[in-house]
Design a protein around this motif. Structure first.
Motif, PDB file in Angstrom:
ATOM      1  N   ASP A 187       0.965  -1.270   0.061  1.00 40.21           N
ATOM      2  CA  ASP A 187       0.049   0.044   0.001  1.00 40.21           C
ATOM      3  C   ASP A 187       0.877   1.303   0.028  1.00 40.21           C
ATOM      4  OD1 ASP A 187      -2.758   1.056   0.464  1.00 40.21           O
ATOM      5  OD2 ASP A 187      -1.611   2.130   2.133  1.00 40.21           O
ATOM      6  N   ILE A 188       0.512   2.052  -0.883  1.00 36.44           N
ATOM      7  CA  ILE A 188       1.674   3.362  -1.175  1.00 36.44           C
ATOM      8  C   ILE A 188       1.218   4.274   0.059  1.00 36.44           C
ATOM      9  CG2 ILE A 188       2.008   5.332  -2.700  1.00 36.44           C
ATOM     10  CD1 ILE A 188       1.828   3.616  -5.004  1.00 36.44           C
ATOM     11  N   MET A 189       0.122   4.659   0.377  1.00 35.07           N
ATOM     12  CA  MET A 189      -0.191   5.333   1.655  1.00 35.07           C
ATOM     13  C   MET A 189       0.509   4.995   2.640  1.00 35.07           C
ATOM     14  SD  MET A 189      -4.032   6.710   2.769  1.00 35.07           S
ATOM     15  CE  MET A 189      -4.359   5.224   3.452  1.00 35.07           C
ATOM     16  N   ALA A 190       0.396   3.754   3.216  1.00 38.73           N
ATOM     17  CA  ALA A 190       1.321   3.278   4.427  1.00 38.73           C
ATOM     18  C   ALA A 190       2.726   3.518   4.076  1.00 38.73           C
ATOM     19  CB  ALA A 190       0.814   1.969   4.768  1.00 38.73           C
ATOM     20  N   GLN A 191       3.111   3.066   2.968  1.00 39.76           N
ATOM     21  CA  GLN A 191       4.397   3.503   2.755  1.00 39.76           C
ATOM     22  C   GLN A 191       4.875   4.842   2.973  1.00 39.76           C
ATOM     23  OE1 GLN A 191       5.708   1.632  -1.363  1.00 39.76           O
ATOM     24  NE2 GLN A 191       6.544  -0.275  -0.153  1.00 39.76           N
ATOM     25  N   LEU A 192       4.009   5.657   2.276  1.00 36.74           N
ATOM     26  CA  LEU A 192       4.438   7.032   2.244  1.00 36.74           C
ATOM     27  C   LEU A 192       4.643   7.691   3.773  1.00 36.74           C
ATOM     28  CD1 LEU A 192       2.445   9.195  -0.349  1.00 36.74           C
ATOM     29  CD2 LEU A 192       4.854   9.098   0.367  1.00 36.74           C
ATOM     30  N   VAL A 193       3.515   7.093   4.561  1.00 37.72           N
ATOM     31  CA  VAL A 193       3.598   7.739   5.974  1.00 37.72           C
ATOM     32  C   VAL A 193       4.909   7.079   6.752  1.00 37.72           C
ATOM     33  CG1 VAL A 193       2.264   7.609   7.989  1.00 37.72           C
ATOM     34  CG2 VAL A 193       1.060   7.941   6.025  1.00 37.72           C
ATOM     35  N   ASN A 194       5.310   5.729   6.521  1.00 38.57           N
ATOM     36  CA  ASN A 194       6.167   5.324   7.128  1.00 38.57           C
ATOM     37  C   ASN A 194       7.618   5.910   6.709  1.00 38.57           C
ATOM     38  OD1 ASN A 194       4.691   3.557   8.132  1.00 38.57           O
ATOM     39  ND2 ASN A 194       5.938   1.693   7.963  1.00 38.57           N
ATOM     40  N   GLY A 195       7.687   6.202   5.395  1.00 42.67           N
ATOM     41  CA  GLY A 195       8.770   6.896   4.795  1.00 42.67           C
ATOM     42  C   GLY A 195       9.001   8.274   5.441  1.00 42.67           C
ATOM     43  N   LEU A 196       7.723   8.812   5.698  1.00 44.97           N
ATOM     44  CA  LEU A 196       7.729  10.143   6.227  1.00 44.97           C
ATOM     45  C   LEU A 196       8.536  10.371   7.470  1.00 44.97           C
ATOM     46  CD1 LEU A 196       6.758  13.465   5.987  1.00 44.97           C
ATOM     47  CD2 LEU A 196       4.699  12.516   7.197  1.00 44.97           C
ATOM     48  N   ARG A 197       8.084   9.288   8.340  1.00 48.06           N
ATOM     49  CA  ARG A 197       8.462   9.253   9.608  1.00 48.06           C
ATOM     50  C   ARG A 197      10.104   9.080   9.535  1.00 48.06           C
ATOM     51  NH1 ARG A 197       6.584   4.433  13.854  1.00 48.06           N
ATOM     52  NH2 ARG A 197       5.008   6.069  14.521  1.00 48.06           N
TER      53      ARG A 197
END
Lengths: 310, 597
Positions: free
Chosen positions: A86-96
C-alpha cells in the motif's frame, strides 16, 4: 498600552502572513502523520509491509490490476507495482523515517555549529583561526560524493561498534554524515554574530560585573542569537529532507523492506510510462513538505527581522 | 561473463553467469517471436547497416581468447572471429545447437579411444590483410589461453581437456606462448600439432565433447612468426590502436570505447562466401553504439524513427515495457509481431546457500519450502521472468534436463507456488535446532529491494527472520566469493548458464571448485567422484541420466534454492530480420541478419 515580548511580536507578524499560516498547518499535519500515522494506519489495516498479490497482475509484469496505479477504496493512493504494498502506508512510514533523519541531523548540526561558532567568535585569536580553517575545510569537501562513497565502509564500521546492523546503522550513518558536513555554514554565521555582540555594552557590563565565561557565552550572547539559528534550522531541515531523498534515490539510504521518499521515487521512475501516478504521488508529497518548510523559514526570517531585504 | 546490471528483472541477479548455449527441444515449445523469416524465393538482399544498441560502455573483451558472454560470442563469431566449428543458425532448439564446420571441413574426427581429435582447414582462408590463415594461427590462438596471468577471464576448456601436463597445484605446466621456454612450448606443441592444413589435438582423458568446447575461446589469432607484433597480449583488441585482425565477413573499421562511443564493422574484402557455409553477410556494415540508457533505447525502439528502424537492442526489454511488446512471456503483441523476440535465456536463476554457515539440511530446505515464489516472481517482473526452476539444469539443455521433483514431493510434500509455511515449521522442528537469523545478499537495485521484500514476507510466515544484505552491484561477486567478508550472508541471489550443451558445464562449476562458481562452498568427495565418472561416460544418454541424478542430489541436499528458468525478451526497430533468438547463445542470429526496405 501593554508591552509585548519579542516572541509575541514575531508571532503576531507571522499570524498575519497567510502563506506562513498555511505552511505551518501543512507541517503540523505532516508531523502528526509522522508521529501517529503508521500506528493509526496499521490499526485500520493499512500495512506498509504486507504484500497484496491480488492487486497486482503477474501477467502484466506485476503492474497494478486497477488503473491509476491501483487506486481504490482499499488503497486510496494505489499499490506498489510488483509487490502490491500500500503506497499510503509506505508514504507515511517513509515520512517518519525521513523526518527522524532530517530532524536529528538538524539538531546535531545546530548544536555543533553553535558551539564552534560561539567559541571561535568569542575567544578569537588562534582558536578562531583553527576553527575558521576547519570550517573552510568542511565546506570545501565534495559532500555528495563522500556520502555516497563512505556509505558502505562507515555503515559497516557503525555495525562493528555495536549499532544494530541494517537500517539502524544506515540511519545513524546518514544523521552523522549530514551533521558533520553540514555544521560549518551555521558555525560561520554564529561566529560573525558573536564577534559583533561581544563588543556590545551589556556584554562588557557582564564582564565588568565579573560574570564567568559560561555565563557570558550562554547567558548573555546565545539568547541574542536564537533568531538566526531558528531561521537557519528551518531552512536546513527541508534541505536535509530533500538531500536524503536524493541519496536514497541513488541507493544509499535505508534498505528494503523500509522505504523513504527517494527509494519510492527510484522504484517508480521505472514505471513512469505505464503507471505515472506511482511517481507523482510520492513526488508531490515530498515537494509539498519541502516547499512548506522553506516558505515557513522565509516567513520566519521576515517576521524576526522585517527590515532585512531578500 | 557479466550480464547487464541496470536492467530490471534479472539485473543484478545474474551478474556473471557465463555465456552459454543450450540444446534441443524445450518442453515449453520453441520460441515464437518470429516475424519475417528469410525465404528462398524473394530472399533478403545485401546492403544497408544494422545498428546494435547497448548500455555497456564498451565490450567486456574483444580478444578471441577472453570473450565469454553469450551475446558477445555470438556477435563476434558472426562478424570477425571464426572458429574451427560453430553452431548452425536456426530458430529451432535442436538445429540451433547443432555443430557445423566453419574454418574446418567437418566437425572433427575423433579416434576410437576418444583421445585424439583431428580437423582439416578449408582452402583459401585469409586474414583481413590478405595473408593466409594457417593451421599455426589456430594453434597459437588456443595456446594464448594458457597465459592465465596475462589473458585471464576467458574460457579455458583447452587447459582442462588437452594433454598438457599439470603441476601439483592443478595449474598447467605450459605458461602460454608469451613466457614459455622452448621445453614448455614443446609440451603444448605435443598436444596440438599442425601438419599442413591438418590440426591434431590430444586429450588427457577420453573426450567426446571437445568439438563443442572449440566454440569457446579457441578462435585463431595471427601467430607471431608470420605476423610480428599483431598480438600484443592483454591489450589485443581493446581500442582503435589494437583492433583484432578479422577472418570473418567484416573487419573493424573503428572502435571507440566509452559512453557515446561506437564500433563500426565494414566488409572484409578478403573473405568470400565460397569459404563460409554459415554466414550470409547481408548488411554492408554493423554499427554498435555504447553507453546508452536501456530505458532510452526502449523508448527509441518502441516508436522508431530514422536509422533506429534498423536497430537491435542488445539487452533485454525493460520489465515495465514488456506488457506493451509481449502479450505473454514468449509471444509479441500484434503491434510488435516481427519486432519482438523471446525465448528461454541460457540462465537458471537460483539462491546459493553456504553449506558451512547453514550446515543443517532441514534448515536449508525450510527456506526453500517457506518462500513465496509466486510473490517473488511478481515482484521482480511477473510471468515474464521465467518458469519456476526445479534444479540448476534448464529444460533447454535438452536430454540432460529432468524435473527434480522439488515442487512435487522431493522434500516429502508438494510445495505450492506460494510456499508452505506450516511444512517449513515442521522441518525446523525436525532439525532439532532453532533456525538461525538469516542475511540474504542481493544487488542493491530497486528490483533487488522488491525481491527482498517479497522473500522476507514469505519467510516470516514460517517464523524465519531474514535481514537485507544489499551489496553494490559492482562489488557483489567480489564480496560473496570472499568467505571472510563481513557483509557476506548465508545465502544470496545468483544465476548460471551452461557453456555448451552438456550439463558438465553446470554441475561442475556450481558444486566443485573447478569452474569457479561454487558460491555454496560445497566440498563433497562422493559428489566430485560422480562428476568425474559422468565426464568419462562417452554414451551421451547414459551420461545425461548421470547429470539428472546429480542435479537432483544437489537440490535434495538443498545446496542451492532454484528460483527461475529465465526467459529473455528482446526488441528490434522493425526493418531488420530475421527476428528470433538463436538457441546456441540465446542471442540475435547475427550471422544471417539483414535489413528490409
Amino acid at each position: 498600552m501593554v508591552g509585548r515580548s519579542i516572541r509575541e511580536i514575531v508571532w503576531a507578524r507571522l499570524r498575519r502572513d497567510k502563506v506562513a499560516m498555511l505552511c505551518l498547518g501543512i507541517l503540523i499535519f505532516y508531523a502528526v502523520l509522522a508521529v501517529i500515522g503508521p500506528n493509526v494506519l496499521s490499526a485500520f489495516g493499512w500495512d506498509a509491509y504486507a504484500l497484496n498479490q491480488d492487486d497486482v497482475d503477474p501477467k502484466k509484469g506485476g503492474l497494478p490490476l486497477l488503473p491509476l496505479g491501483g487506486i481504490s477504496a482499499e488503497h486510496p493512493l494505489g499499490v506498489e507495482s510488483g509487490t502490491g504494498r500500500d503506497i499510503m502506508a509506505q508514504l507515511v512510514n517513509g515520512l517518519r523515517l525521513s523526518l527522524i533523519i532530517a530532524t536529528s541531523a538538524t539538531l546535531l548540526t545546530v548544536t555543533i555549529g553553535v558551539i564552534v561558532g560561539l567559541v571561535a567568535g568569542y575567544f578569537g585569536g588562534l582558536i578562531d583561526t583553527i576553527a575558521g580553517r576547519l570550517m573552510d575545510l568542511v565546506l570545501a569537501f565534495p559532500f555528495l560524493l563522500l556520502i555516497l562513497a563512505l556509505s558502505n565502509p562507515l555503515t559497516q564500521r557503525l555495525t562493528d561498534l555495536g549499532v544494530p546492523g541494517g537500517n539502524e546503522s544506515r540511519v545513524l550513518y546518514l544523521i552523522l554524515a549530514f551533521s558533520l558536513f553540514g555544521w560549518a555554514g551555521l558555525g560561520r554565521l554564529v561566529r560573525g554574530q558573536v564577534i559583533s555582540i561581544r563588543e556590545r555594552e551589556f556584554v562588557e557590563a557582564a564582564v565588568a560585573m565579573g560574570a564567568g565565561r559560561r555565563r557570558i557565552l550562554f547567558g548573555e550572547i546565545l539568547p541574542n542569537l536564537w533568531a538566526p539559528i531558528l531561521v537557519y534550522a528551518t531552512l536546513t531541515l527541508p534541505a536535509y529532507i530533500a538531500f536524503e531523498a536524493a541519496i536514497s534515490f541513488l541507493g544509499v539510504s535505508v534498505q528494503a523492506p523500509d522505504v523513504t521518499f527517494g527509494g519510492m521515487l527510484a522504484n517508480s521512475v521505472r514505471f513512469f510510462n505505464v503507471v505515472p501516478t506511482y511517481l507523482f504521488i510520492p513526488g508531490t508529497f515530498l515537494v509539498v513538505l519541502v516547499v512548506a518548510f522553506n516558505l515557513l523559514g522565509d516567513a520566519l526570517r521576515d517576521a524576526l527581522d522585517p527590515k532585512s531585504a531578500h | 561473463l557479466s550480464r547487464a546490471l541496470a536492467l530490471g528483472v534479472t539485473s543484478a541477479l545474474v551478474l556473471a553467469a557465463c555465456g552459454g548455449q543450450q540444446q534441443s527441444a524445450a518442453p515449453q515449445g520453441t520460441p515464437q517471436g518470429t516475424g519475417a523469416e528469410p525465404t528462398e524465393v524473394s530472399g533478403p538482399q545485401k546492403g544497408g547497416t544494422i545498428y546494435l544498441l547497448t548500455q555497456n560502455d564498451n565490450w567486456t573483451d574483444v580478444d578471441p581468447q577472453r570473450i565469454y558472454t553469450g551475446e558477445d560470442l555470438a556477435f563476434f563469431g558472426a562478424t570477425i572471429m571464426r572458429s574451427l566449428v560453430t553452431y548452425q543458425y536456426s530458430e529451432d532448439e535442436a538445429e540451433g545447437n547443432t555443430l557445423v564446420p566453419d574454418l574446418a571441413t567437418d566437425t572433427g574426427q575423433v579416434s576410437e579411444d576418444g583421445l585424439t581429435w583431428t580437423f582439416t582447414l578449408r582452402d583459401g582462408l585469409m586474414w583481413e590483410d590478405g595473408s593466409e590463415l594457417k593451421c599455426e594461427d589456430v594453434a597459437y590462438g588456443i595456446s594464448r589461453a594458457y597465459a592465465t596471468d596475462i589473458m585471464g577471464g576467458g574460457p579455458t576448456y583447452q587447459i582442462q581437456y588437452l594433454d598438457v601436463p599439470f603441476n601439483d597445484d592443478g595449474t598447467s605446466q605450459y605458461p602460454g606462448p608469451y613466457t614459455a621456454s622452448a621445453d614448455e612450448q614443446a609440451l603444448f606443441d605435443e598436444a596440438v600439432s599442425c601438419d599442413g592444413k591438418t590440426i591434431t589435438f590430444k586429450m588427457n582423458k577420453p573426450n567426446g565433447l571437445f568439438n563443442y568446447a572449440l566454440t569457446l575461446g579457441m578462435s585463431p589469432v595471427p601467430n607471431p612468426v608470420d605476423h610480428e607484433g599483431v598480438d600484443i597480449g592483454q591489450d589485443y583488441g581493446i581500442s582503435n590502436e589494437s583492433k583484432p585482425l578479422s577472418n570473418g565477413p567484416y573487419r573493424v573499421e573503428d572502435y571507440t570505447p566509452g559512453v557515446g562511443g561506437s564500433m563500426t564493422l565494414v566488409r572484409n574484402e578478403n573473405w568470400s562466401e565460397a569459404q563460409d557455409d554459415v554466414r550470409k553477410a547481408y548488411p554492408n556494415s554493423w554499427v554498435v553504439q555504447f553507453g546508452l540508457d536501456p530505458a532510452l533505447v526502449d523508448t527509441r525502439l518502441l516508436d522508431p524513427s530514422g536509422d533506429d528502424v534498423f536497430a537491435l537492442k542488445r539487452e533485454d526489454v525493460q520489465p515495465e515495457n514488456l506488457p506493451t511488446v509481449f502479450s505473454d512471456p514468449l509471444t509479441p503483441t500484434a503491434d510488435f509481431t516481427g519486432r519482438g523476440a523471446a525465448s528461454f535465456s541460457p540462465y537458471t536463476l537460483y539462491y546459493w546457500i553456504d553449506v558451512n554457515l547453514i550446515p543443517n539440511v532441514d534448515h536449508r530446505r525450510a527456506i526453500s519450502v517457506a518462500m513465496n515464489r509466486e510473490a517473488i516472481r511478481t515482484a521482480v517482473g511477473g510471468d515474464y521472468v521465467g518458469d519456476f526452476a526445479t534444479g540448476a539444469i534448464k529444460p533447454n539443455l535438452g536430454i540432460d534436463y529432468a524435473d527434480t521433483g522439488l515442487y512435487t514431493g522431493l522434500y516429502g510434500k508438494p510445495i505450492p507456488p506460494e510456499g508452505d509455511p506450516a511444512f517449513a515449521e515442521e522441518l525446523i522442528a525436525q532439525s532439532g535446532e532453532p533456525m538461525p537469523e538469516l542475511l540474504w545478499n542481493f544487488g542493491d537495485t530497486a528490483v533487488g529491494n522488491l525481491h527482498f521484500a517479497a522473500l522476507q514476507e514469505g519467510l516470516a510466515r514460517a517464523g524465519i527472520t531474514v535481514k537485507p544484505g544489499a551489496l553494490p552491484t559492482g562489488d557483489y561477486y567480489k564480496i560473496v566469493f570472499d568467505p571472510d567478508n563481513e557483509q557476506r550472508g548465508q545465502f544470496g541471489n545468483t544465476g548460471w548458464g551452461p557453456d555448451f550443451p552438456n550439463a558438465t558445464t553446470v554441475i561442475a562449476p556450481l558444486y566443485t571448485d573447478v569452474g569457479g562458481w561454487n558460491l555454496s562452498q560445497v566440498h563433497d568427495d562422493a559428489f566430485e567422484a560422480a562428476i568425474q565418472d559422468a565426464n568419462a561416460t562417452l554414451d551421451r544418454e547414459a551420461q545425461a541420466t548421470q547429470w539428472q541424478a546429480l542435479d537432483k542430489e544437489a537440490v535434495e541436499k538443498a545446496w542451492i534454492i532454484p528460483t527461475f528458468f529465465e526467459y529473455s525478451q528482446n526488441l528490434s526497430g522493425g526493418q531488420v530480420g530475421p527476428i528470433y533468438r538463436w538457441p546456441a547463445y540465446g542471442s540475435w542470429p547475427y550471422g544471417v541478419m539483414y535489413v528490409t526496405e
